[in-house]
Structures are given as C-alpha cells and as structure tokens.
Design an enzyme around this catalytic site. Structure first.
Site, PDB file in Angstrom:
ATOM      1  CG  ASP A 436       1.513   2.851   7.203  1.00  0.00           C
ATOM      2  OD1 ASP A 436       0.708   3.783   7.287  1.00  0.00           O
ATOM      3  OD2 ASP A 436       1.333   1.848   6.492  1.00  0.00           O
ATOM      4  CG  ASP A 779       0.141  -2.216   6.721  1.00  0.00           C
ATOM      5  OD1 ASP A 779      -0.931  -1.602   6.578  1.00  0.00           O
ATOM      6  OD2 ASP A 779       0.714  -2.351   7.824  1.00  0.00           O
ATOM      7  CG  ASP A 783      -3.464   1.143   3.962  1.00  0.00           C
ATOM      8  OD1 ASP A 783      -4.231   2.015   4.421  1.00  0.00           O
ATOM      9  OD2 ASP A 783      -2.668   0.505   4.668  1.00  0.00           O
TER      10      ASP A 783
END
Length: 1164
Positions: A436, A779, A783
């Site tokens: 990310d 997060d 996911d």
C-alpha cells in the site's frame, strides 16, 4: 423465536451488585435475535436509554467514574477474558518425549541387556575367557567379548538408560520453553488489540480485556466486536454474523429494528455506538466456546472425548503438514531421505555383526546355542539402533523451532508482530512485495496544502511546489460567505466524529491526529481557515443525522444527510475527486453563485486541477453538496414532495454542487527510498497497489524509488488493469496476467478485488524457472482475501481493521515499509541458521555412520561406543541447534538474491563443506584407529587382553572425534565460503557459551566417565594431540575455500535469479544465490591479480622505454595497456559485482555495508 442456550447461572441467585439488572437478565436478553431482540428489550427495559441507566452508564458519555466501578463490574458481570487451555505440565511433556520410537527401542534393548547380563554373571570367569565373542570394546584381531571387561555386565544397559533419560528431559525442557514462548506470543497479540470506548466523556483506546459491561463502544467499518451489546446509534451499519449463524448475508443493524450486536461478528459497513451487555464467557461467543470445551474447566470435563478424537486430530495434523512453509517442505523431504539412508545402514550394520557372530560361533567353532548369546544379539541390535539415532537428524525440528522463536521475539522489537511462525521464514524467500502507499510508504500524517475553490487554485506557502503558479490560501473572511460556510459545515459534519485534531502534549510539536488521517487533514484545513470544527459538531450531534453513507472501497466517498429547518434536507459528500466531479452538475463561482457544470467543464477540472495537483504527489478530495427542499427550488436545488427513500443512494447522490477540491499532502517516509533500493538489490520487486489517482501514485512511486529513470515500469489504473487481464468472456486469464505483472510497478485506483487477483496471479504464475513468493500489505476488511492468499500477509497495526489483522501473518505495529525489509532480513536469517545447523549436523552424521559401519566390517566393532554416540547426538541435536539457530542477522543478508521455492536446501558450497570435512575427519579417525601407536605414541587398543579396561587408544579416538566436531561447529557458521569463520562470533554469546560448556562436558566425560562412558583419562600430551586434530579442521576448511576459489565460477552456476536483475527475475536463469557472496569474493581476487599484473607489466615497459630512449615504444605500450583495459572491461565488466566501481585500484571498491539503512543497522 428465542434461541435457548445452556444457562450457566441456573440455580444461582446472582446479586445485582448495586446495578438495576442482573447477569442472568442480560444473558437472557442477548439470547434473542432481530425483531425478537427489540421486543424483549422493550418488554424488560423499555428502551436502550433505560438499560444504560440500570447499568449506571450514559449513552453518550459512557461510564462517568470508571476508576470507582471497573473492578466491581468485573466481579458482578465477569471480565472480558476467555480462559485459555491449560498448558501441558513438564511431566506430561516428559511422557510425550519418551514416546519417541527410537528412544523406546533403545530403552527396551537396554532393559533386555541388563536382564540377560544376570544370566551371564553366574558363570565362571575361566569359561568366559575361552569363549571369545565379536562384541568388543577393546577387541583385537580375535574380537574378544566386551562383557569380559572388568566393568559390571549390566553397566552398559544402565548407562544407555541414563543417557536416554538425559535426552528425554532435555527434549521436555525445550518443549516446555517453546510452549511458554508461544503463550507469551499469543498474550502479546491479544494485548496489542485495542478498541475505542467512551469513558468519562472521552474516547479512549483500551485493550479488549479491559472492556466491561456498561462500556459504550465506538464501532466502525472493519471492527470485530469484542463483546455483546445493544446498538445505541448506528449509521448505515451492516454486520457479518456468519461466525454465529453461518449466514453469509450482511445484516442491517438499526436501533429501532435490530439493535442486537454479538461478539465475534464483524462490522462490514457503517459506524455506530453500542452499550456492552455481555463479556468473556457470558458473551455469545464465550458461551459457544465454553460449550465446545475451549476453556480450561471444560477441557478437563471432556478429557475422554478428546482422547477419542486423537485419530481425527492426527488426520488434521497431516492436513496441516500439506500447508508447510518453503523451508519446512524442504526439511521434511530431506529428513525422510536421510531417515531411509540411516535405516538402511543401521540394518546392514546389525546384519553384518549378527552374521559374523553366528558364522564364527556356530560354524567355525561349532559351539552350541547358549542363553548368554542373546546378550550379544541384543548388543548388536543396540549398535544398529545407535547408528540410526545418530544418522536421523531429529534436531532439525528443534533447530527450526528455536530459530523461529528467537527471530519472532527479536522481530517484535523491529515492529513486526508475527502471528504465524512460518511466515517469518517464508518472508526470507519473498520475491515480490505488493505494498500500500498511505502510511506504509508515506508518513500517514496528512495536511491539506492546496485547494481549488471559488474558481481559483490556492496553495499554502509551506508546500514544496512552485508557489509562483498558485496563490496563497485566503482567510475565511476573504472567501465568498456562502462557500466558506458550506465548506466548514460540510467538512465538520461529513467526517467521522472519531476523527479529531488535538493539540500536542509537548509544546512546539505538531497537533496530534486521531482517527482517519485524510479526515484529519480536512479538519486541519478548517482550522487553517480560522474556524473550529468542534463548534459545528456540537451544533450537529450524530444522533440528529438523518442518514450516513459511510466510506468504503466501492463507494470511495462518504455522504451525510442533515435536516434543514424548513423541512428539507442537505446532503454533504466528500470523496475521490474524479468520482465526486462526475456526480456534480453545478459549481460555485468566485462570487459564490451557482453555475452549471457540463461534461467539458468536468474534464477541464480533471485536467487543469486534479491532474496538476496529483502530479505533485497530492491526494485530491472533492467536496460537494445537494439541497432537497419542499418548496420552489433554486437552480441547484431539488424539490421533494415527501420524505425520500434513503436507501436509494444512486438517486440521492447525484446533481451535486461542487464546493471545493482539496489537495492533501502525505510526505514519503525519509527512510523508504533506501529501503526500496535495498529490496531491489536483494532481488525483490516492489509494486505499489493504491487507491489513489494514477498521477498521485506515479509521483509517490518516483519519490520512493519504485519507478526509476528508464526502468520501463508499468503504471496503470484499475480499469486498464482489468481490460488487460480479462478475456472476451470477462474472466481473468492467467496468460494475459503473466503479460502484465512482471512489469507492473504501480496499480492505481485499485480495489481489494484487484489486489486479490494480482496476488493470486503472481503466486500461480509459472513464468520462468523460479516460482514467485509474494508478500502483500493491507489494512481494510476487504483486504482479507488478499492477505490470506499471499504467502505472507502484512496488516497495518495502526490503521488496519480487526479483520485485516485476523487474516494476516504479520502485523506491522508502525505501518512502516522499512519494517517489511527487516522482516525479510530476519526471514533470511532463519533460513541461513537452519542451513548452518544442517551443514554441521550432516557432517557429523556422515562421519559417525561411516566410522560405525566400516569399523564394524573390519574389526567387528566400533571405536565409538553406544553411550558415546548418544553424547555426540546430544551435542548435535540440542546444543548445536541452540548455538547455530540463534545467530543474529546481518545487513549483508540483504545483499543477495532470494532462494525461491525450488532451489535445493543444500547448495554446492554446503555439499563441498560437508563432504570435504567428513573425508578429513574419517581419515584422521582411521589413522588413529590403525596407526595410532605410531602417530601419537599410544598403546593400541586393538590387541587388548581379555578383561582389559577401557583403553586410552579408543578414548583418544572418541575425544578427537568430539574435538573435530566442536571446531567444525565454528566452520559451520559460514555458508558461502567466507574465509573469516570467527567474524561476528562475539555477537552471539549463546554460541560461545555452549561451545565452552560442551568442551567442559567432554573433559569431564573423558577424565571421569570411566566404565559408564567406556573412557579412560588422557594425559596432557594426548589432550594436546586431540585439540590439535580439532584445530586442523579449521585449517582444512580454509584450504577447501582456497581451492574452491581456483575453480572457475562459471561452473558453479545454477538456475537461480541473477544478482542485480530483479526486473527480469521472472525469466529465471543465473547463479545460485547461496553462492553469490563466495563468487563475489573470488571474482574480486581475480580482478585484483589481473589488475596488479597489468600495472606491473606496464611499469616494466615504461622503464624499458626510457632506457631505450624510444618515445614511440611508450606510445605502443600505452596502446597495449588500453587494449588490456578493454579486455578486462569486456571479460569482467558485465560480471562486475554491485558496489564495485570501474577504477584501477581495488582499494576503492564499495563496502557492502554502504547499502544499509539506518534503522536496520541500529537493529543489528
């Protein structure tokens, strides 16, 4: 219908404890579901406010005086803890260790040997002296019987049992320590999980175990509920109750329809506030776990049931082995192979002894069978079992466990909370990291530095962008009143009220951001305008909201509906600027007047504003509104005749009026570029997967180093990604995906589904000879599938949801990318630690088995006795695993390529070390065995007389073997042919302490072991000879390294990834990564010598030129030197190691430590 459960409080009159409700009443309330729950709530308590009153709490302020009532609440309603399973006692672990098959065989054989020895004890010594046997300790050519020694005949059996007892207790102690470490890890994981509660009018984060009945909890998207409760207030709240009901559909939760919330369920959408009514074993999840026998008390009640399920548990364990990590799979395969070889040699050794005894006794000497002959057969059997014990590397699982436990403990200091132990080792083989952006690569401290409003684009002077292109952000008073007021109200209300910006506790520091960082940036923008968001929130409390459409990955926006005094409604929306702009039909101009916004205007905004800000690395947020009025509407208003259907989101969130586009800056972490550079040098590809705009992602990726100049990395958004990987039927094609992922470096505007498809595609890809090992960060709740699918899933400890943390393997407690790099370093250290132990143990195995087998064939006995072999086995399995598996990592671990899934566990250099050291040790032992009297001037034990005690000859052989083993343990610390085997030894006190303890134990055994260990004390000169032979092992290792450096390194190539070619790693081909360091050193030496010779030749030629006075000769020599330099460049330039500059001196070669990053260096 009410669900009836077993009432654990039945028959017990629980006092209310000063509360207006009892535990029994609360449990009865929470047994209901849906509308039945609301009905029971009204029947028993009228409403949730009355329930809060009876629990002595407040719906919005929480427990007002928590310090006075928390312990009392735990006493009355229980603590939020489910008792764990009772740990296994030390005696239980001892009993389990005694169940080892080889140890059982040894014990039975030892007992039989002791029993049979008493049959022999009654016979006359003279008769025994005329009946020679093959079983000897100091046998000569006639192979005299060991039982004729002066030691009691039962002593060997007792010594074996004593050695087995020691092994059992050491194994049990290791298992006990391991279980304690695992429980400590589980406790750490549980204590790291926190939840937001309201106490004394303040929102605080507390550990889950501190939650009590009466607490008011703030719940939001992604939370896993830690207790049962009743919903006080909810906004667009949906909960996944599949863990309780098995139903996969999400359940809408409304305070006036279905307010029942249960522990263990997951919030999939929205937010809200609930009052806790059940915790621990009194919650619905606790009740189920109690009924299943998960608690300690229930476990004891169901002992018989557990024993009946042992077979099913064994089958589950077999299933678990199929999901082993890369290293565990390789170790299992190697252990089985060694076990087969060891079993064959053990059976062959026993067969040779038995056959030779039978032929000699019954054929040659024609003696009748006697009972005492059983003892000989038992002893031969013991020798065979001992060979098997030494051959099979039982210490490998112990070494893996110790290394993993040690690494996990240390990784916690590097902000890696490991939830699954095998993830630690797997991370060392990672070839791709899908990361990310926000918080991982950036600081996650966001600030609104740019704004497009009232027809102009403004920029704060603190921004690093060119200020000449923009104007300063004006004050609140300088903006059109309509825009200023709407902007402040829209930001203040259309953000989660848990997001706050509070002053720092330390003067001079930046304000503290609590909650969603993007929302905190917007709230900070309100503060920059000179207004207070909290004042606006006080005027618009959450319970007055009509409807809230919370942010999620599919919406990429958030909307809040407020009630207007005239009977109308105002909808505020914020979200990704491209999405918000497309939903806008109007915009406010520089005077605050409404103007229409057509498609061309929308495109112009995206190009002139959104893309311009995004190219500077800013995240762009659009803010808009819409008015629904019951009267004649203005240009941008919509007339309504009745209350709208608030579930029709697509109808409501349209025809918006654009207020502003804000640019939010999230700086790159200063340490990230070096960390990514280190990953790339280590053969790991880093791919950014983010929800941001393509231009924003590209800018950040360039700053991080993911995109280099001329790298040719692919940058696409979600739409293009799906277009490239899907076939005509709209299904994902692995072939098409294989054309995308090798070059993909940035995936923008991605959804959790995109991340899952990418991770699955890389793992399943068979492009090239090396299969990819993928790590991924996440997060959000969505996911979870990608985190589960990845070889290693990293969840964000700060911003991650409870679902993401539950699905992951490792939790990053600081959300920092450099922590992932540290995890790679620790993972590679685990792999190398096991390889070091394997290199050491296999050497000893080969030597011990070879000596036992060959000596049995030649002299019908082995100079290494059973008890001595058990001591050597203890050195190998337990002590060596502790010493070698606890080596601390070095940053140089990141200067080589990953091993991959299919590369062999034993590299060529390891095989060379194992085979070379084994040949040397076997040679020394047999020289001492057959020529010891000439080499070291010692009386031979081969021709010992009958009844002779243990000789110094065989004792010296045993002692020399152990000394060589100890010194080889130092050699085993290096895997890649490094010449300095002592480098870093002082950093591992466990190693040198165990080495010294083992040496001291050997001294005691040799000098004082006597008959029990078949040893006789040695003199100082003999000890010096033994140590000398041990020291020769170090010299022999250096000689093997020197010879290995003379072998052309091209012969050492294999199919692993080539160093420094991480972008083409998927193609395969290259060099065995385990040999990279060795080849680099060898190549440096070749370059050094060729350069030295070239310079020397040039100097000689120059001198001759001066002597001859021929200037032309000098020019010719310079030409020769130039050609030689070209030759060097052509031959070695392409193979030149990273960090080596093209200069004429080796002195300026780069230090491999120059690529280190400060945080990792500090961790060393």
């Amino acid at each position: 219908m009410y669900r009836r459960s077993i009432d654990m409080t039945e028959g017990v009159d629980l006092p209310s404890g000063g509360f207006g409700v009892t535990l029994k009443e609360l449990r009865s309330l929470m047994e209901a579901r849906g509308a039945d729950g609301l009905k029971r709530l009204k029947e028993d308590f009228e409403n949730v406010e009355e329930l809060c009153k009876r629990l002595r709490t407040h719906p919005t302020e929480g427990i007002v005086k928590p310090e006075e009532s928390l312990e009392h609440r735990r006493d009355v309603f229980g603590a939020n803890v489910i008792p764990p399973k009772a740990p296994k006692s030390f005696l239980h672990l001892v009993w389990e260790a005694m169940k080892d098959t080889t140890l059982i065989i040894l014990q039975v054989a030892a007992v039989v040997s002791i029993v049979l020895s008493f049959f022999e004890a009654g016979e006359e010594v003279k008769e025994k002296s005329h009946e020679p046997s093959i079983l000897v300790d100091e046998g000569g050519k006639d192979s005299v019987c060991e039982q004729s020694e002066r030691a009691p005949p039962w002593l060997e059996g007792v010594a074996i049992i004593a050695a087995v007892v020691v092994v059992v207790f050491v194994t049990a102690f290791n298992d006990y320590s391991k279980e304690r470490q695992f429980r400590g890890l589980q406790k750490t994981i549980e204590s790291s999980s926190k939840f937001s509660v309201v106490r004394n009018r303040s929102i605080i984060q507390i550990p889950l175990s501190d939650i009590v009945v009466g607490d008011v909890c703030q719940i939001k998207y992604g939370d896993m509920l830690p207790a049962d409760g009743i919903l006080i207030l909810g906004s667009d709240l949906k909960v996944d109750e599949s863990s309780l009901t098995g139903e996969s559909d999400h359940v809408d939760k409304l305070s006036d329809a279905d307010p029942m919330l249960f522990s263990g369920t997951t919030v999939m959408q929205g937010s809200g506030r609930m009052v806790v009514t059940g915790v621990g074993v009194n919650s619905q999840a606790g009740i189920i776990m109690t009924l299943l026998g998960a608690t300690a008390s229930e476990k004891q009640k169901h002992k018989k049931e557990e024993e009946e399920k042992k077979k099913s548990a064994a089958s589950e364990e077999e299933e678990e082995t199929s999901k082993k990590s890369v290293l565990q799979q390789k170790l299992s395969k190697l252990t089985i192979q060694i076990g087969y070889a060891g079993s064959s040699i053990a059976i062959l050794t026993t067969a040779i002894l038995v056959i030779r005894f039978c032929v000699k006794t019954y054929v040659t000497e024609k003696k009748p069978f006697e009972v005492k002959h059983f003892n000989s057969f038992v002893h031969y059997f013991i020798i065979g079992v001992t060979v098997l014990v030494v051959a099979v590397p039982e210490g490998l699982p112990l070494a893996v466990t110790i290394s993993l436990a040690y690494s996990v403990k240390k990784m916690m200091k590097d902000n890696n909370l490991v939830r699954h132990l095998d993830a630690c080792e797997t991370m060392g083989n990672a070839t791709t990291i899908c990361s990310d952006k926000t918080g991982t690569l950036t600081t996650n401290r966001m600030t609104a530095v740019a704004a497009h409003l009232a027809g102009k684009t403004y920029l704060q002077s603190s921004s690093p962008m060119n200020p000449s292109l923009y104007s300063e952000i004006p004050a609140y008073e300088n903006l059109p009143p309509t825009i200023a007021e709407l902007l402040v109200v829209g930001i203040s209300t259309n953000t989660n009220y848990t997001s706050k910006v509070v002053p720092s506790e330390k003067p001079g520091e930046l304000p503290k951001q609590i909650g969603n960082k993007t929302e905190c940036a917007l709230l900070g923008f309100v503060g920059d305008l000179g207004r207070s968001y909290q004042t606006v929130r006080n005027n618009y409390p959450e319970d007055k909201f009509v409807k809230v459409f919370t942010f999620n990955s599919s919406r990429k926006s958030m909307s809040t509906v407020l009630s207007l005094g005239s009977g109308g409604y105002r909808i505020f929306t914020k979200g990704a600027s491209e999405i918000v702009i497309k939903k806008c039909s109007f915009i406010l101009n520089s005077k605050g007047e409404v103007e229409r916004l057509n498609q061309n205007d929308q495109k112009n905004l995206e190009v002139d504003v959104v893309n311009t800000l995004a190219c500077q690395g800013l995240r762009t947020i659009g803010i808009a509104y819409r008015d629904l009025v019951p009267f004649q509407p203005a240009l941008n208003q919509t007339e309504i005749k009745s209350t709208p259907d608030w579930n029709e989101e697509d109808v409501l969130i349209t025809d918006l009026t654009l207020l502003a586009i804000l640019g939010v800056e999230d700086p790159v972490r200063p340490e990230v570029p070096d960390a990514i550079s280190l990953c790339q040098k280590a053969g790991i590809t880093v791919t950014m997967v983010t929800g941001d705009n393509v231009n924003t992602a590209k800018s950040i990726a360039t700053k991080c180093g993911i995109l280099g100049t001329g790298s040719g990395g692919l940058i696409i958004d979600s739409k293009e990604f799906n277009n490239r990987i899907r076939d005509e039927k709209g299904e994902v094609s692995q072939i098409l995906l294989d054309n995308v992922w090798p070059k993909l470096r940035v995936l923008a505007r991605s959804s959790p589904q995109d991340k899952y498809i990418l991770v699955r595609g890389i793992i399943n890809s068979k492009v090239g000879k090396m299969r990819q090992v993928v790590a991924v960060t996440g997060d959000g709740t969505n996911d979870g599938p990608a985190l589960k699918k990845a070889d290693v899933g990293f969840a964000m400890g700060i911003t991650g949801t409870a679902v993401a943390k539950e699905a992951c393997d490792i939790v990053l407690t600081d959300d920092n990318f450099t922590s992932i790099v540290k995890a790679v370093m620790w993972g590679r250290n685990v792999y190398d630690s096991i390889a070091k132990f394997l290199q050491f143990q296999l050497t000893v195995n080969v030597v011990a088995v070879t000596v036992a087998f060959v000596s049995t064939c030649i002299i019908s006995d082995t100079p290494l006795k059973t008890v001595q072999m058990l001591w050597v086995n203890l050195i190998m399995d337990t002590l060596a695993s502790l010493a070698l598996a606890t080596e601390p990592p070095s940053i140089t671990l990141l200067h080589r390529q990953p091993y991959g899934r299919t590369s062999p566990l034993i590299s060529r250099i390891m095989f060379r070390n194992i085979f070379g050291q084994a040949v040397f040790m076997v040679t020394v032992i047999f020289l001492l065995l057959f020529f010891g009297q000439d080499l070291v001037n010692i009386s031979t034990g081969l021709n010992a007389e009958l009844g002779a005690p243990p000789s110094q000859h065989f004792t010296m052989i045993f002692n020399t073997f152990v000394m060589m083993t100890l010194f080889n343990e130092v050699n085993a610390r290096k895997l890649h042919g490094e010449p300095n085997v002592f480098q870093g030894i002082t950093r591992n006190p466990i190693f040198y302490c165990i080495w010294v303890v083992t040496f001291a134990g050997q001294v005691l055994i040799v000098q004082f072991g006597g008959y029990a260990f078949h040893t006789r004390g040695l003199t100082l000169d003999q000890w010096l000879w033994c140590v000398f032979f041990g020291f020769l092992v170090l010299l022999w290792g250096q000689l093997m390294n020197a010879v290995g450096m003379l072998i052309p390194y091209s012969r050492l190539r294999s199919t692993a990834i080539r160093p420094g070619q991480q972008d083409s790693a998927f193609r395969g081909g290259g060099r065995d990564p385990m040999e990279t360091a060795f080849i680099k050193k060898k190549r440096d030496s070749q370059i050094f010598w060729i350069q030295s010779i070239t310079e020397l030749q040039t100097q000689i030629r120059v001198i001759r030129a001066f002597q001859a006075g021929v200037a032309k000769r000098v020019g010719e020599d310079n030409h020769d030197r130039h050609m030689a330099g070209r030759f060097l460049g052509n031959e070695f330039g392409k193979n030149q190691p990273s960090g080596f500059h093209s200069h004429t001196s080796i002195d300026i070669a780069s230090d491999p430590e120059e690529f280190s990053i400060p945080e990792i260096e500090n961790a060393r």
